[in-house]
Write a protein that holds these residues in place. Structure first.
Motif, PDB file in Angstrom:
ATOM      1  N   GLN A 254      35.051  92.715  16.617  1.00  0.00           N
ATOM      2  CA  GLN A 254      34.795  93.971  15.905  1.00  0.00           C
ATOM      3  C   GLN A 254      35.606  94.047  14.609  1.00  0.00           C
ATOM      4  N   ALA A 255      36.864  93.593  14.667  1.00  0.00           N
ATOM      5  CA  ALA A 255      37.717  93.611  13.476  1.00  0.00           C
ATOM      6  C   ALA A 255      37.167  92.692  12.399  1.00  0.00           C
ATOM      7  N   ASN A 256      36.704  91.519  12.800  1.00  0.00           N
ATOM      8  CA  ASN A 256      36.107  90.573  11.860  1.00  0.00           C
ATOM      9  C   ASN A 256      34.895  91.200  11.176  1.00  0.00           C
ATOM     10  N   ARG A 257      34.029  91.818  11.960  1.00  0.00           N
ATOM     11  CA  ARG A 257      32.818  92.431  11.401  1.00  0.00           C
ATOM     12  C   ARG A 257      33.149  93.624  10.510  1.00  0.00           C
ATOM     13  N   SER A 258      34.130  94.409  10.922  1.00  0.00           N
ATOM     14  CA  SER A 258      34.529  95.571  10.116  1.00  0.00           C
ATOM     15  C   SER A 258      35.079  95.139   8.767  1.00  0.00           C
ATOM     16  N   MET A 259      35.876  94.088   8.767  1.00  0.00           N
ATOM     17  CA  MET A 259      36.437  93.584   7.514  1.00  0.00           C
ATOM     18  C   MET A 259      35.335  93.095   6.588  1.00  0.00           C
ATOM     19  N   ILE A 260      34.397  92.337   7.128  1.00  0.00           N
ATOM     20  CA  ILE A 260      33.322  91.796   6.298  1.00  0.00           C
ATOM     21  C   ILE A 260      32.435  92.909   5.747  1.00  0.00           C
ATOM     22  N   GLU A 261      32.166  93.921   6.571  1.00  0.00           N
ATOM     23  CA  GLU A 261      31.341  95.039   6.116  1.00  0.00           C
ATOM     24  C   GLU A 261      31.983  95.811   4.970  1.00  0.00           C
ATOM     25  N   ALA A 262      33.311  95.732   4.855  1.00  0.00           N
ATOM     26  CA  ALA A 262      34.025  96.458   3.804  1.00  0.00           C
ATOM     27  C   ALA A 262      34.048  95.723   2.470  1.00  0.00           C
ATOM     28  N   VAL A 263      33.574  94.476   2.438  1.00  0.00           N
ATOM     29  CA  VAL A 263      33.654  93.661   1.223  1.00  0.00           C
ATOM     30  C   VAL A 263      32.601  94.099   0.220  1.00  0.00           C
ATOM     31  N   ARG A 264      33.046  94.414  -0.992  1.00  0.00           N
ATOM     32  CA  ARG A 264      32.161  94.697  -2.120  1.00  0.00           C
ATOM     33  C   ARG A 264      33.029  94.753  -3.377  1.00  0.00           C
ATOM     34  N   ASP A 273      42.160  94.422   4.648  1.00  0.00           N
ATOM     35  CA  ASP A 273      43.144  94.260   5.714  1.00  0.00           C
ATOM     36  C   ASP A 273      43.142  95.490   6.610  1.00  0.00           C
ATOM     37  N   HIS A 274      43.079  96.665   6.008  1.00  0.00           N
ATOM     38  CA  HIS A 274      43.080  97.912   6.776  1.00  0.00           C
ATOM     39  C   HIS A 274      41.840  98.013   7.663  1.00  0.00           C
ATOM     40  N   ALA A 275      40.686  97.593   7.129  1.00  0.00           N
ATOM     41  CA  ALA A 275      39.445  97.671   7.903  1.00  0.00           C
ATOM     42  C   ALA A 275      39.554  96.858   9.180  1.00  0.00           C
ATOM     43  N   ALA A 276      40.163  95.674   9.090  1.00  0.00           N
ATOM     44  CA  ALA A 276      40.339  94.840  10.277  1.00  0.00           C
ATOM     45  C   ALA A 276      41.455  95.368  11.162  1.00  0.00           C
ATOM     46  N   ARG A 277      42.578  95.738  10.547  1.00  0.00           N
ATOM     47  CA  ARG A 277      43.768  96.126  11.320  1.00  0.00           C
ATOM     48  C   ARG A 277      43.569  97.429  12.078  1.00  0.00           C
ATOM     49  N   SER A 278      42.803  98.351  11.489  1.00  0.00           N
ATOM     50  CA  SER A 278      42.604  99.642  12.151  1.00  0.00           C
ATOM     51  C   SER A 278      41.827  99.471  13.458  1.00  0.00           C
ATOM     52  N   VAL A 279      40.875  98.542  13.492  1.00  0.00           N
ATOM     53  CA  VAL A 279      40.133  98.278  14.729  1.00  0.00           C
ATOM     54  C   VAL A 279      41.089  97.785  15.816  1.00  0.00           C
ATOM     55  N   ASP A 281      44.404  98.101  15.871  1.00  0.00           N
ATOM     56  CA  ASP A 281      45.358  99.166  16.191  1.00  0.00           C
ATOM     57  C   ASP A 281      44.764 100.155  17.186  1.00  0.00           C
ATOM     58  N   ASN A 282      43.533 100.565  16.942  1.00  0.00           N
ATOM     59  CA  ASN A 282      42.897 101.584  17.783  1.00  0.00           C
ATOM     60  C   ASN A 282      42.675 101.112  19.215  1.00  0.00           C
ATOM     61  N   LYS A 283      42.620  99.806  19.412  1.00  0.00           N
ATOM     62  CA  LYS A 283      42.467  99.253  20.757  1.00  0.00           C
ATOM     63  C   LYS A 283      43.823  98.984  21.422  1.00  0.00           C
ATOM     64  N   GLY A 284      44.910  99.290  20.703  1.00  0.00           N
ATOM     65  CA  GLY A 284      46.230  99.147  21.287  1.00  0.00           C
ATOM     66  C   GLY A 284      46.865  97.783  21.140  1.00  0.00           C
ATOM     67  N   TYR A 285      46.289  96.948  20.269  1.00  0.00           N
ATOM     68  CA  TYR A 285      46.814  95.591  20.100  1.00  0.00           C
ATOM     69  C   TYR A 285      47.446  95.362  18.725  1.00  0.00           C
ATOM     70  N   GLY A 286      47.761  96.443  18.025  1.00  0.00           N
ATOM     71  CA  GLY A 286      48.260  96.319  16.657  1.00  0.00           C
ATOM     72  C   GLY A 286      49.487  95.446  16.516  1.00  0.00           C
ATOM     73  N   GLU A 287      50.396  95.509  17.486  1.00  0.00           N
ATOM     74  CA  GLU A 287      51.638  94.721  17.391  1.00  0.00           C
ATOM     75  C   GLU A 287      51.379  93.220  17.503  1.00  0.00           C
ATOM     76  N   TYR A 288      50.178  92.849  17.948  1.00  0.00           N
ATOM     77  CA  TYR A 288      49.855  91.439  18.131  1.00  0.00           C
ATOM     78  C   TYR A 288      49.005  90.864  16.998  1.00  0.00           C
ATOM     79  N   PHE A 289      48.740  91.681  15.995  1.00  0.00           N
ATOM     80  CA  PHE A 289      48.065  91.185  14.780  1.00  0.00           C
ATOM     81  C   PHE A 289      49.165  90.938  13.760  1.00  0.00           C
ATOM     82  N   ILE A 290      49.731  89.736  13.803  1.00  0.00           N
ATOM     83  CA  ILE A 290      50.964  89.457  13.061  1.00  0.00           C
ATOM     84  C   ILE A 290      50.723  88.649  11.792  1.00  0.00           C
ATOM     85  N   THR A 291      49.483  88.381  11.459  1.00  0.00           N
ATOM     86  CA  THR A 291      49.163  87.593  10.274  1.00  0.00           C
ATOM     87  C   THR A 291      48.466  88.468   9.237  1.00  0.00           C
ATOM     88  N   ARG A 292      48.277  87.932   8.036  1.00  0.00           N
ATOM     89  CA  ARG A 292      47.425  88.586   7.056  1.00  0.00           C
ATOM     90  C   ARG A 292      45.972  88.447   7.509  1.00  0.00           C
TER      91      ARG A 292
END
Length: 363
Positions: A254-264, A273-279, A281-292
């Motif tokens: 979902q994060a991958n798709r959200s990020m791509i949908e935001a590209v323009r 980055d926010h488009a992917a990270r917010s997905v 974060d909302n699922k409770g895994y934000g601390e484990y997304f440690i890369t760009r």
């Protein structure tokens, strides 16, 4: 090539330079059409104000350089010669301002160039030169498409060999063999095949760990074709996974798709980055997304831009970069799903076509 070199001479005028050195081998290729890895030997494209460009190469590359470029001035140096003394003989006196690629030169070479030119001022031009390359031409896109097609075929063939008990390094060997058979010049970075808990390492090192059922298998690989890179990551299920494994995978997808949908064009890299990270974060895994969330690529596997929350630069039509959000959980494993995308006039084109839905292999 002539248009690209013209940009260098415009840069010389803009920065009031007397001489400009291009020393990164991939950039020598970009501006001249000649590529070689000179290893410890000196090689450079030298642009002196008011003069024709000069390509200086080790003597063992001289014939290849003459054939590969339409530059009228190509010189060489022998292994027994001091290349900076050879360079000095081909430079006029009176050089005051010198432009360099600071990220590429080590201190020893920097000091040698400064002594050979007699330059009093040295100007770092990494960002200006990187900006020349950020918008990819149709010719460049064609090469990138071929590189993507090559790695996708190689991965597709390799996953058919996955079974419990095979090791990570065995799969690396099979994958790199197939890359070459399909026409790749070589891997665009160290091929990564990780299994089990090691998938939770964003930059893990393949070893003798064996594939097991009920675990993730992550493949991150790319190739160079016609000098241009591809970069693909897919995470697979080896047999049946736990519900938590599946939840992690669907979150990253979902994060991958959200990020791509935001590209323009016109949006910031930070917003991607926010488009992917917010997905995540909302699922409770934000601390484990440690890369760009991604990076540019082309002649090099990592180019401008770096896609992270603090990058407020704006997307432009013709940019190419990766979309690669991930979740990495120590002791459990991780998921990364990476696509290569191109900014179009109205939005985005996804250049990669390898399936992204969770795929079961090895059984």
């Amino acid at each position: 090539m002539n248009e690209r070199i013209h940009k260098l001479y415009s840069l010389i005028e803009d920065e009031s330079l007397d001489v400009l050195f291009i020393t990164l081998p991939k950039l020598v290729y970009y501006f001249t059409g000649f590529y070689s890895d000179p290893h410890e030997r000196f090689m450079a494209l030298i642009c002196v104000k008011g003069e024709e460009p000069l390509l200086m190469v080790p003597v063992l590359d001289y014939e290849k350089a003459v054939r590969s470029t339409n530059l009228s001035r190509v010189i060489s140096h022998q292994d027994a010669e001091n290349p900076y003394e050879v360079l000095k003989r081909h430079l006029n006196t009176g050089i005051s301002r010198m432009g360099i690629q600071a990220e590429h030169l080590n201190v020893k070479r920097y000091l040698a160039l400064k002594e050979a030119t007699g330059a009093e001022e040295v100007i770092q031009l990494d960002d200006r030169i990187a900006d020349f390359r950020v918008i990819k031409s149709e010719q460049e896109i064609t090469a990138i498409r071929r590189a993507i097609q090559c790695i996708e075929e190689a991965v597709s063939d390799t996953v058919k060999l996955v079974k419990p008990g095979v090791t990570e390094v065995e799969l690396v060997a099979e994958l790199e063999y197939r890359m070459k058979r399909l026409g790749a010049e070589g891997p665009s970075f160290d091929t990564m095949v990780l299994t089990g808990e090691k998938t939770g390492l964003p930059h893990g090192m393949p070893g003798t760990d064996v594939v097991r059922e009920g675990e993730f298998l992550l493949i991150d690989a790319g190739v160079f074709v016609e000098g241009y890179a591809s970069d693909l990551t897919r995470t697979f299920a080896v047999g049946e996974l736990s519900q938590r494994h599946k939840e992690i995978y669907e979150t990253v997808l979902q994060a991958n798709r959200s990020m791509i949908e935001a590209v323009r064009p016109g949006v910031s890299f930070g917003s991607l980055d926010h488009a992917a990270r917010s997905v995540i974060d909302n699922k409770g895994y934000g601390e484990y997304f440690i890369t760009r969330a991604g990076h540019g690529f082309g002649l090099e596997i990592h180019e401008y831009p770096s896609i992270h929350g603090g990058n407020q630069d704006l997307l432009r039509e013709g940019m190419v970069f990766t979309a690669e959000p991930g979740i990495y959980i120590p002791g459990l494993g991780g998921v990364r799903i990476e696509d290569n995308v191109r900014v179009t006039k109205d939005g985005v084109e996804v250049l990669t076509s390898y399936p992204k839905e969770l795929t079961v292999i090895g059984v």
